[in-house]
Design an enzyme around this catalytic site. Structure first.
Site, mmCIF file in Angstrom:
data_model
loop_
_atom_site.group_PDB
_atom_site.id
_atom_site.type_symbol
_atom_site.label_atom_id
_atom_site.label_comp_id
_atom_site.label_asym_id
_atom_site.label_seq_id
_atom_site.Cartn_x
_atom_site.Cartn_y
_atom_site.Cartn_z
ATOM 1 C CE LYS A 36 56.314 -46.809 34.057
ATOM 2 N NZ LYS A 36 55.499 -46.174 35.110
ATOM 3 C CB CYS A 45 58.616 -26.570 76.363
ATOM 4 S SG CYS A 45 60.052 -26.826 75.276
ATOM 5 C CE1 TYR A 61 54.607 -40.987 26.352
ATOM 6 C CE2 TYR A 61 54.607 -39.826 28.445
ATOM 7 C CZ TYR A 61 53.964 -40.618 27.515
ATOM 8 O OH TYR A 61 52.682 -41.037 27.728
ATOM 9 C CG ASP A 87 65.254 -7.440 30.626
ATOM 10 O OD1 ASP A 87 64.929 -6.311 31.046
ATOM 11 O OD2 ASP A 87 66.427 -7.796 30.468
ATOM 12 C CB CYS A 94 58.419 -23.661 73.528
ATOM 13 S SG CYS A 94 59.477 -23.227 74.940
ATOM 14 C CE LYS A 136 58.751 -44.714 24.943
ATOM 15 N NZ LYS A 136 58.314 -43.323 24.691
ATOM 16 C CB CYS A 144 63.334 -23.126 74.784
ATOM 17 S SG CYS A 144 63.102 -24.902 74.516
ATOM 18 C CG ASP A 202 63.126 -13.956 36.670
ATOM 19 O OD1 ASP A 202 63.231 -14.703 35.664
ATOM 20 O OD2 ASP A 202 63.307 -14.342 37.833
ATOM 21 C CG ASP A 231 55.247 -42.056 40.268
ATOM 22 O OD1 ASP A 231 54.284 -42.398 39.559
ATOM 23 O OD2 ASP A 231 55.330 -42.332 41.477
ATOM 24 C CE LYS A 274 56.666 -50.178 37.855
ATOM 25 N NZ LYS A 274 55.903 -48.905 37.755
ATOM 26 C CD GLU A 284 61.547 -42.168 26.075
ATOM 27 O OE1 GLU A 284 60.479 -42.073 26.727
ATOM 28 O OE2 GLU A 284 61.582 -42.241 24.837
ATOM 29 C CB CYS A 301 62.789 -25.240 78.482
ATOM 30 S SG CYS A 301 61.314 -24.444 77.796
#
Length: 672
Positions: free
Chosen positions: A118, A410, A226, A33, A428, A290, A433, A31, A120, A314, A116, A413
């Protein structure tokens, strides 16, 4: 080299390293560099604005807010997909394709399929002209979407320029938010008093349609590419070839996409995805299947808005409606009262859900939840189930009283609770406690902390109930004779627990800092603090400014850490733990020194004796560095049992491979 040439060279270097990181998960530089390259480019462009180009990585968040989202007509419609929910329905889809092609004069076609995940998220289109990203749009209704270029430019995994691209190229993909990022975003919003998102898809969709790109840049979005839309000057014979081309040219393409030769293999693959969806770091609601051959796709064509050559298998939904029975309160390890819902048990994503998080008291009020009413429950992957809202059909709720505010005392306690003006949670204040102590103690023994095998939340509660354990130091005073007297322990199991407790004394300083329960200090911050200060005495006597120099620690966090470390209860616990032999100093040389300084290691598989964390700490203590991906710049791969693909990659790149004895020799300085 003149400045214009240097700026162009930096842009190409940065684009290359983005590809190594986001596409191949195989970074070649750290990171620091990478940031140095970006800072140099920013400096050149700041001093010479005429050298700034639209595709520069410095311009990802350079656009001004737009007043509205303009409409975009897709040159090639973004089609929807028909659904299959069983093996029989998928086989019926294959039969329909065969029948259609037979009418076209193609008898007994040989299908190959691409499967592939799917994802969401939100479908988007990316248009490139002469290799430069010029426009991005949502799917919309498939014919017309919205121009969201200003927000898509902020997503680091989307290339702003492609080398070797045709004159016109349209890439299609899914913008999504990973489950860990979604959970962290919701927690931040809840703590800030903002509304939480219902699910990762809503998070992604709401973010991508923001008018101000700065807001989009603050939320962690990602892309899976995709497919391809309009192309001018490039042709493929198979869909899978297009995916390979996208991957080779800097686009993230899911590595688990597979090409299969039979419908039965497709069914097995879909069932496999369905089985392991909960282990993924992003949410999927199915599998897209596909036909791979693009000529067959053309001959199959489209019916309505659905292509005949693709279908979506699905999955069962991850949200359900159930009744909110009551709201109870837990005490967190820092005294914060956190609400949770008690629900009428319901199956969500294959798991019975009885309890769900409600984030905090403001979140309950914002959602206007009422006991006795139906609510929507979400379980996404391994994310803790949560109540997201009342059910849509719930009518006016005026006849049911709102959920009471947090208790005045609480629940564990009985101490009067308090609400600080700058805090989102009711607290609390009792440092001893039992609810708070239980949370701290079960955290102390947990796997990421002291990792004491045989002690879980039930065992910790049992030890507290009988008075054997009040603080973390009490674990180290336990004897096998004491444990044998308790339910659930025999001589052998009692001795195993005592041995595991004794073994935890070897946990390194960074793990101990995480284990003792300091607000804001996680595993990484604990390790960084240990590396920075080497001893607990040096850390406790440091100034906030010195602590803030630790990677990942800001000024406000530094004050919080020091205040807790120097609290009388924490100071007494640290002294007691030191007396029990717990590690409060880091052995070995300071960072950047030691006989392994400059050496990069990757760990893979299960080692015979060392845990992954122990091996990491010992390498760091010797001055080395541990990364997650094998690259040409990796010096050693340490391989145990079941090493997976990292070992194969190491052998392919001719990176030296060590077993545990060889690693131990190297750590001891006995090997070059």
């Amino acid at each position: 080299m003149d400045l214009a040439a240097r700026a162009e060279e930096l842009r190409r270097h940065i684009a290359y390293h983005n590809q190594r990181y986001y596409v191949f998960d195989d970074p070649e530089i750290g990171d620091d560099d990478y940031d140095a390259l970006l800072d140099e480019l920013r400096a050149i462009e700041r001093d010479h604005p005429e050298l700034v180009t639209p595709d520069s990585p410095t311009q990802r968040v350079g656009a001004e807010p737009v007043s509205a989202l303009e409409k975009v007509t897709h040159a090639l419609p973004m089609l929807s997909l028909a659904n299959a929910r069983s093996a029989d329905e998928l086989r019926a889809w294959v039969d329909r394709m065969r029948n259609h092609l037979a009418r076209e004069g193609i008898e007994d076609p040989e299908f190959a399929y691409v499967c592939e995940p799917k994802v969401d998220g939100l479908a988007i289109s990316l248009r490139y002209e002469d290799g430069v990203f010029v426009r991005g749009a949502t799917r919309g209704n498939g014919e017309v979407g919205e121009d969201v270029t200003h927000n898509l430019r902020t997503i680091p995994s989307i290339p702003l320029r492609i080398d070797g691209a045709p004159p016109v190229l349209e890439v299609r993909g899914e913008v999504y938010m990973s489950l860990p990022d979604f959970q962290a975003l919701n927690e931040r919003r809840a703590e800030q008093g903002l509304s939480t998102f219902m699910n990762p898809r809503n998070s992604a969709a709401g973010t991508i349609r923001q008018l101000d790109p700065k807001l989009a840049a603050e939320r962690p979005l990602s892309l899976w590419a995709y497919g391809l839309g309009v192309i001018d000057g490039l042709r493929f014979e198979r869909h899978s070839e297009g995916l390979d081309w996208l991957r080779d040219h800097g686009f993230p393409v899911n590595k688990d996409i597979v090409r299969l030769e039979s419908a039965e293999d497709v069914v097995a693959q879909c069932l496999d995805w369905q089985e392991r969806r909960g282990s993924l770091e992003f949410e999927i609601d199915g599998v897209v299947v596909k036909v791979d051959d693009l000529e067959l796709q053309r001959r199959l064509g489209v019916v309505g808005r659905d292509p005949r050559w693709a279908i979506a298998w699905k999955f069962p939904p991850t949200t359900k409606v159930t009744t909110l029975l009551s709201v109870e309160w837990n005490v967190g390890k820092f005294g914060d009262l956190r609400p949770f819902a008690v629900l009428e048990p319901v199956q969500v994503g294959g798991v019975t859900v009885k309890l769900a998080t409600l984030h905090n008291e403001e979140d309950i009020e914002r959602k206007d939840l009422r006991v006795g009413e139906e609510v929507i429950v979400l379980r996404a992957g391994d994310v803790i189930p949560q109540v997201v809202s009342p059910a849509p059909h719930v009518a006016e709720q005026a006849d049911r009283p709102p959920i009471p505010r947090p208790p005045e005392f609480c629940p564990r306690c009985g101490t009067p609770t308090e609400k600080r003006p700058d805090h989102i949670y009711t607290m609390c204040p009792n440092r001893v406690c039992p609810g708070r102590s239980w949370q701290l103690l079960k955290h102390f023994v947990s796997r990421g902390a002291m990792d004491i095998d045989g002690l879980g939340e039930k065992q910790v509660a049992q030890l507290m109930d009988v008075g054997l354990v009040k603080t973390a130091a009490d674990f180290y005073r336990l004897t096998a004779e004491q444990l044998v007297e308790l339910e659930g322990y025999a001589e052998i199991s009692a001795q195993r627990v005592v041995d595991a407790i004794a073994a935890s004394k070897a946990r390194p300083f960074g793990r101990v800092l995480f284990a003792i329960g300091i607000e804001e200090v996680g595993e990484v911050t604990g390790r960084n603090l240990a590396q920075q200060f080497r001893t607990i005495d040096a850390l406790m006597s440091a100034t906030p400014e010195q602590v803030a120099e630790t990677p990942g620690v800001g000024e406000k966090m530094a004050h919080t850490i020091l205040a807790q470390l120097n609290d009388e209860h924490m100071a007494a616990l640290i002294a007691d733990l030191r007396g029990q032999g717990i590690q409060f100093e880091l052995e070995g040389p300071p960072p950047g020194e030691g006989h392994l300084a400059g050496k990069t290691f990757v760990l893979t598989g299960t080692l015979p004796d060392l845990t992954r964390e122990e091996a990491t700490e010992r390498i760091l203590a010797a001055g080395g560095r541990v990364t997650s991906s094998v690259s040409k710049k990796t010096d050693f791969v340490v391989a145990g049992d079941s090493p997976g693909s990292k070992l194969a990659k190491a052998e392919r790149l001719e990176v030296p491979v060590l077993d545990e004895p060889a690693l131990l020799e190297l750590l001891d300085g006995d090997a070059a």
